[in-house]
Design a protein around this motif. Structure first.
Motif, mmCIF file in Angstrom:
data_model
loop_
_atom_site.group_PDB
_atom_site.id
_atom_site.type_symbol
_atom_site.label_atom_id
_atom_site.label_comp_id
_atom_site.label_asym_id
_atom_site.label_seq_id
_atom_site.Cartn_x
_atom_site.Cartn_y
_atom_site.Cartn_z
ATOM 1 N N TYR A 135 0.991 -1.171 -0.028
ATOM 2 C CA TYR A 135 0.075 -0.103 -0.035
ATOM 3 C C TYR A 135 0.827 1.229 -0.030
ATOM 4 O O TYR A 135 2.072 1.028 0.399
ATOM 5 N N PRO A 136 0.272 2.322 -0.341
ATOM 6 C CA PRO A 136 1.326 3.364 -0.493
ATOM 7 C C PRO A 136 1.942 3.829 1.130
ATOM 8 O O PRO A 136 1.091 4.073 1.996
ATOM 9 N N ALA A 137 3.298 4.113 0.845
ATOM 10 C CA ALA A 137 3.929 4.323 2.101
ATOM 11 C C ALA A 137 3.057 5.486 2.932
ATOM 12 O O ALA A 137 3.592 5.688 4.112
ATOM 13 N N ALA A 138 2.782 6.546 2.062
ATOM 14 C CA ALA A 138 2.412 7.735 2.995
ATOM 15 C C ALA A 138 1.192 7.553 3.723
ATOM 16 O O ALA A 138 0.838 8.461 4.697
ATOM 17 N N TRP A 139 0.537 6.369 3.471
ATOM 18 C CA TRP A 139 -0.671 6.043 4.363
ATOM 19 C C TRP A 139 -0.224 5.640 5.778
ATOM 20 O O TRP A 139 0.694 5.035 6.140
ATOM 21 N N ARG A 140 -1.086 6.184 6.780
ATOM 22 C CA ARG A 140 -0.756 5.806 7.991
ATOM 23 C C ARG A 140 -1.561 4.735 8.641
ATOM 24 O O ARG A 140 -2.823 4.193 8.073
ATOM 25 N N ILE A 141 -0.934 4.046 9.633
ATOM 26 C CA ILE A 141 -1.900 2.701 10.194
ATOM 27 C C ILE A 141 -2.250 2.901 11.518
ATOM 28 O O ILE A 141 -1.505 3.590 12.550
ATOM 29 N N PHE A 142 -3.464 2.619 11.851
ATOM 30 C CA PHE A 142 -4.110 2.986 13.255
ATOM 31 C C PHE A 142 -4.665 1.325 13.804
ATOM 32 O O PHE A 142 -5.046 0.608 12.884
ATOM 33 N N HIS A 143 -4.494 1.130 15.013
ATOM 34 C CA HIS A 143 -5.062 -0.111 15.728
ATOM 35 C C HIS A 143 -5.919 0.437 16.771
ATOM 36 O O HIS A 143 -5.474 0.847 17.575
ATOM 37 N N HIS A 144 -7.107 -0.129 16.567
ATOM 38 C CA HIS A 144 -8.237 -0.067 17.690
ATOM 39 C C HIS A 144 -8.894 -1.377 17.923
ATOM 40 O O HIS A 144 -9.542 -1.933 16.981
ATOM 41 N N ASP A 145 -8.965 -1.971 19.195
ATOM 42 C CA ASP A 145 -9.288 -3.174 19.305
ATOM 43 C C ASP A 145 -10.984 -2.904 19.464
ATOM 44 O O ASP A 145 -11.831 -2.512 20.361
ATOM 45 N N VAL A 146 -11.562 -3.243 18.250
ATOM 46 C CA VAL A 146 -13.053 -3.221 18.101
ATOM 47 C C VAL A 146 -13.489 -4.717 17.827
ATOM 48 O O VAL A 146 -13.329 -5.031 16.902
ATOM 49 N N VAL A 147 -14.274 -5.094 18.852
ATOM 50 C CA VAL A 147 -14.418 -6.435 18.770
ATOM 51 C C VAL A 147 -16.095 -6.662 19.072
ATOM 52 O O VAL A 147 -16.518 -6.161 20.068
ATOM 53 N N SER A 148 -16.832 -7.444 18.152
ATOM 54 C CA SER A 148 -18.229 -7.589 18.411
ATOM 55 C C SER A 148 -18.344 -9.129 18.281
ATOM 56 O O SER A 148 -17.669 -9.674 18.310
ATOM 57 N N SER A 149 -19.696 -9.524 18.435
ATOM 58 C CA SER A 149 -19.815 -10.829 18.491
ATOM 59 C C SER A 149 -19.514 -11.574 17.171
ATOM 60 O O SER A 149 -19.386 -13.018 17.144
ATOM 61 N N PHE A 150 -19.479 -10.872 16.050
ATOM 62 C CA PHE A 150 -19.337 -11.401 14.810
ATOM 63 C C PHE A 150 -18.066 -10.931 13.934
ATOM 64 O O PHE A 150 -17.875 -11.339 12.776
ATOM 65 N N SER A 151 -17.402 -9.905 14.490
ATOM 66 C CA SER A 151 -16.225 -9.383 13.846
ATOM 67 C C SER A 151 -15.331 -8.506 14.595
ATOM 68 O O SER A 151 -15.495 -8.440 15.897
ATOM 69 N N SER A 152 -13.982 -8.487 14.080
ATOM 70 C CA SER A 152 -13.029 -7.685 14.870
ATOM 71 C C SER A 152 -12.214 -7.057 13.982
ATOM 72 O O SER A 152 -11.877 -7.237 12.866
ATOM 73 N N SER A 153 -11.710 -5.693 14.226
ATOM 74 C CA SER A 153 -10.862 -5.043 13.433
ATOM 75 C C SER A 153 -9.364 -5.401 13.629
ATOM 76 O O SER A 153 -8.941 -5.710 14.615
ATOM 77 N N ILE A 154 -9.034 -5.442 12.359
ATOM 78 C CA ILE A 154 -7.602 -5.804 12.347
ATOM 79 C C ILE A 154 -6.446 -4.655 12.366
ATOM 80 O O ILE A 154 -5.581 -4.296 13.046
ATOM 81 N N ALA A 155 -6.948 -3.501 11.316
ATOM 82 C CA ALA A 155 -6.197 -2.348 11.359
ATOM 83 C C ALA A 155 -6.949 -1.299 10.413
ATOM 84 O O ALA A 155 -7.625 -1.787 9.822
ATOM 85 N N TYR A 156 -6.523 -0.037 10.753
ATOM 86 C CA TYR A 156 -7.059 0.983 9.642
ATOM 87 C C TYR A 156 -5.852 1.360 9.070
ATOM 88 O O TYR A 156 -4.751 1.771 9.650
#
Length: 318
Positions: free
Chosen positions: A57-78
């Protein structure tokens, strides 16, 4: 679409435990130097490696992590070109814990936010794409793409784009990459996203289905051996495509028959684009049992190495 970005409110009663949580904590960022530039834009690239996915992905993009977890899904990264604050706030009162999650970022001209997430829904099958979706193949596995207006216009997005990917070794689990973009150069941002998707690889690599009948029979035998540890009735089912006759006292996995019966047990197996075999096992009694009827059927997904996975069963073929 299983889009996470949006506004949600979850209520958790303390005596039941936290069904949904949202917190921020340190995570190892899956970043390594990537290819020098994109082949279509000349943009410097970085490599994302997390959650079973690898892509550039473009190196200028930034990465964020927020632990968002529900019964059916979970966030890996933004991945984003704007700040992505913690989407969730949690409050406590005498009733329990309430967690409200919603997008707190705002898109400016020619910006985007991409969420990479994992999800699972009972009955989900990536092979059965929505009628409005475009079928794709990503690193050898089925996927599909959808686009449309954003669900939450307040973030400033002009378009929502979502790629739903198969998750190796699963049928009702999947991965999704969901992007919100704002123009005026929507086409340019979409091009960067498509370049990113074209680089996706699974980590570890996807195991391919063997081609020979000998390997297929070995895999069926291993799967049935594992299932027989839970019910002796599975031993009636042949470890090859075809039929066999045996005597059983219960259907595979239960329930018990009123009395032992002679049964004809059949095996049918077909390969799928998920690199899993879909096996259908049927059992038909010589005469109906007064308690549980005269037939049983099960669909079992089998991995290339013979490991049995998701199973559905009933009186007819699922």
């Amino acid at each position: 679409m299983a889009h996470r970005m949006g506004t949600k409110i979850f209520l958790t009663v303390l005596s039941l435990g936290a069904l949904v949580s949202c917190s921020v904590g340190p995570k190892t960022v899956g970043l390594t130097p990537g290819p020098a530039t994109s082949g279509t834009t000349g943009t410097p690239l970085a490599t994302f490696r997390e959650g079973g996915l690898v892509f550039s992905y473009p190196a200028a993009w930034r990465i964020f992590h927020h632990d968002v977890v529900s019964s059916f899904s979970s966030s890996i990264a933004y991945l984003a070109t704007v700040d992505v604050p913690d989407p969730c706030t949690t409050t406590h009162d005498s009733v329990g814990t309430k967690t409200a999650c919603g997008d707190h970022f705002r898109l400016g001209p020619d910006t985007l936010v991409v969420e990479v997430m994992a999800a699972a829904f009972p009955g989900f099958d990536v092979l059965q794409k929505p009628s409005t979706a475009t079928a794709l193949t990503v690193d050898g596995l089925p996927a599909y793409f959808e686009s449309g207006p954003p669900e939450d216009p307040a973030v400033g997005a002009d378009q929502s784009l979502a790629w739903t990917l198969a998750r190796p070794s699963f049928v009702d689990n999947f991965l999704q990459i969901h992007a919100l973009v704002r123009g005026p150069d929507v086409a340019g941002l979409t091009g960067q996203l498509r370049d990113m998707i074209s680089t996706i690889r699974y980590d570890p690599p996807v195991a391919q289905l063997p081609k020979t009948s000998t390997e297929l029979n070995a895999a069926i035998g291993k799967a049935l051996g594992a299932l027989a540890n839970t019910s002796a009735a599975w031993r009636c089912v042949p470890a090859h495509v075809g039929s066999a006759v045996g005597t059983i006292s219960e259907y595979p996995g239960g329930p018990a028959l009123e009395a032992p019966h002679q049964a004809t047990c059949r095996t049918n197996v077909e390969p799928t684009a998920l690199q899993l075999w879909r096996a259908t096992f049927t059992v038909k009694l010589d005469k109906p049992d007064p308690v549980v009827g005269g037939q049983f059927a099960a669909q079992v997904w089998i991995a290339p190495d013979g490991t049995p996975g998701e199973m559905t069963s009933g009186s007819t073929v699922p």
